[in-house]
Design an enzyme around this catalytic site. Sequence first.
Site, PDB file in Angstrom:
ATOM      1  N   CYS A  25      31.949  47.294  63.753  1.00 54.27           N
ATOM      2  CA  CYS A  25      31.047  48.265  63.139  1.00 54.27           C
ATOM      3  C   CYS A  25      29.625  47.784  63.379  1.00 54.27           C
ATOM      4  O   CYS A  25      29.376  47.047  64.338  1.00 54.27           O
ATOM      5  CB  CYS A  25      31.367  48.448  61.661  1.00 54.27           C
ATOM      6  SG  CYS A  25      31.241  46.936  60.700  1.00 54.27           S
ATOM      7  N   HIS A 566      21.589  50.655  56.672  1.00 57.02           N
ATOM      8  CA  HIS A 566      22.995  51.042  56.862  1.00 57.02           C
ATOM      9  C   HIS A 566      23.275  52.225  55.938  1.00 57.02           C
ATOM     10  O   HIS A 566      23.238  52.099  54.719  1.00 57.02           O
ATOM     11  CB  HIS A 566      23.923  49.875  56.522  1.00 57.02           C
ATOM     12  CG  HIS A 566      25.313  50.027  57.053  1.00 57.02           C
ATOM     13  ND1 HIS A 566      26.212  50.912  56.522  1.00 57.02           N
ATOM     14  CD2 HIS A 566      25.960  49.407  58.080  1.00 57.02           C
ATOM     15  CE1 HIS A 566      27.358  50.823  57.181  1.00 57.02           C
ATOM     16  NE2 HIS A 566      27.230  49.920  58.141  1.00 57.02           N
TER      17      HIS A 566
END
Length: 643
Positions: A25, A566
């Site tokens: 990720c 994020h």
Amino acid sequence: MDYKKVATDVINAIGKDNMVAAAHCATRLRLVLKDDSKIDQVALDRNDGVKGTFKTNGQYQVIIGPGDVDFVYDELIKQTGLSEVSTDDLKKIAESNNKPNPVMAFIKLLSDIFVPIIPALVAGGLLMALNNFLTAAGLFGPKSLVQMYPNIKGMSDMIQLMSAAPFIFMPILVGISAAKRFGANQFLGAAMGMIMTTPDLLGKDHFWNLFGLHVAQTNYAYQVIPVLAAVWILSVLEKFFHKRLPSAVDFTFTPLLSLMITGFLTFTIVGPVMKTVSDWITNGFVWLYDTTSFIGMGLFGLTYSAIVMTGLHQSFPAIETQLVTAFAQGKGAGDFIFVTASMANVAQGAATFAVWFITKDKKMKGLSSSAGVSALLGITEPALFGVNLKYKFPFFCALIGSGVAATFAGLVRVEAASMGSAGFLGFLSIYPKSIPMYIVAELISFAVAFALTYLYGRNRIAALENVSAVETTADVAPEVAQAQTEVAQVAGVADEDVLAPVAGQVVDLSQVNDDVFSTKLMGDGAAIVPTNGEVFAPVDGEVTVAYETKHAYGLKSDDGAEVLIHIGIDTVNLKGQYFESFVTQGQKIKKGDKLGTVDLDAVKAAGYDTTVMVIVTNTPNYTSVGHVAGQVNHGDNLIGLSK
């Protein structure tokens, strides 16, 4: 960073043949392994290119950092020959390789249902505690505050009303959460909860005549288990009708038939049976607490952290909900599980702080300082798995401290009115008359665990640590944890400010539902629950990483701060759906430039947490990192950095 070397080191530490699948990720490698026991954890801990590791949901995750993880992953794939898979595919592989036993599966189900509604119960419980504070006689004299100052009675009555609502309408909260977990329509789950708590239900002494059968008009306010069973039946019926009804009538008749049949079954059979079961469970725990008294509390405290290691504690919110609801109705002794958990968490934190005083390992000093703070605030995983279990004896010293403190708490009958932060801030959840003794019990827990760990560990840790090897690892600046919430630093005193990239409510990283961010393995910073889907640049500088999935950005400010934005948790799985990006890697940016947008409603509907994390990934370069609290607009000061 030497990406090839880091990948090689990770492969050597884990084992090439031990890897089943790999994905990544924005910040970490995600691996499915054959055998976790084959991991050379010491080698990974000492690797400067690895910021941390942890295991969750069958995946072993190695934290590398934004920008770097892509290249390390590419090297890992080249060297291992593994096929590239998406994070969604990896999740399926992990689930197929790690099927939980039925007991753990049931515990996870309960956790999935009850954890999301805990904030509502905490709010109601704290309001209840505040009202008890106002109305309890003997706290400030023979009379209560309301009796001494009648002009505050209106405020007290309003607080009482607000505190009771989450518990009275518990079936609605449970109905929404359970419907989501069982795969039913959440609004049908809410409707089922409303049906079970409508004021038109006159009580068990009133009946409907249903084809000659007398059906009691039971009101299921305050109940948990009956609505769980009802919503499960609702989910089964809804899926059944969706599959069998033609699309032309499915939209209309599936909700109608699902609710109507579930309602009949609930009031005739399921409700009465499950209410009896619910009463048995609650009365059983209250009887156990009353019977075993301080001895039972002591044994519970002695074993609580060990229970956390097994994951069985995830079932406790379901039990605590019953206890808190009973307490709200004037029954039982409140949430004694919360009291015990608080003693255990403080003890683990105290043992971790003792390690900080003893250890010569610079990396361990940094980890133990931040992990100790987290444990005292109720989050013990970093302390348990990162520090205490590594040396083993601090864990057992903490168990003893917890057992002694829980015994004392049981002896003086400390009572919790609600769930909350199980740590030093837990006094907010305690019934007012029990607060002084709760604080004493917490101090006992801290003192016993700290003293035992320090006295036993002074020579023990020196013998366990290979100091010369460990001192080559990165210094993670333990001073950072000392000032993580100093708002003054963000008010113009800081050497550098990072602005809020989105508008919303600021929350501490420790509250984020992702271990990498909540334990600050990636660095310190802040999180925002966004109210708007526009994302703006928080610094003047350069875009160092612009992910294809558009859910994260890596930035480097002109003053040197490396910032990760994020958007959401696990939103990498959406593969860019609902996101739009307006910048590219290497692009120069100014504060306030629009980086991208996200459709928050669509992301939520897809089942993802939309919290935005703003992380300073080079935190060790600063002596302190502070963030503001409350509501912010994009462009407001969010994080202050001091060198």
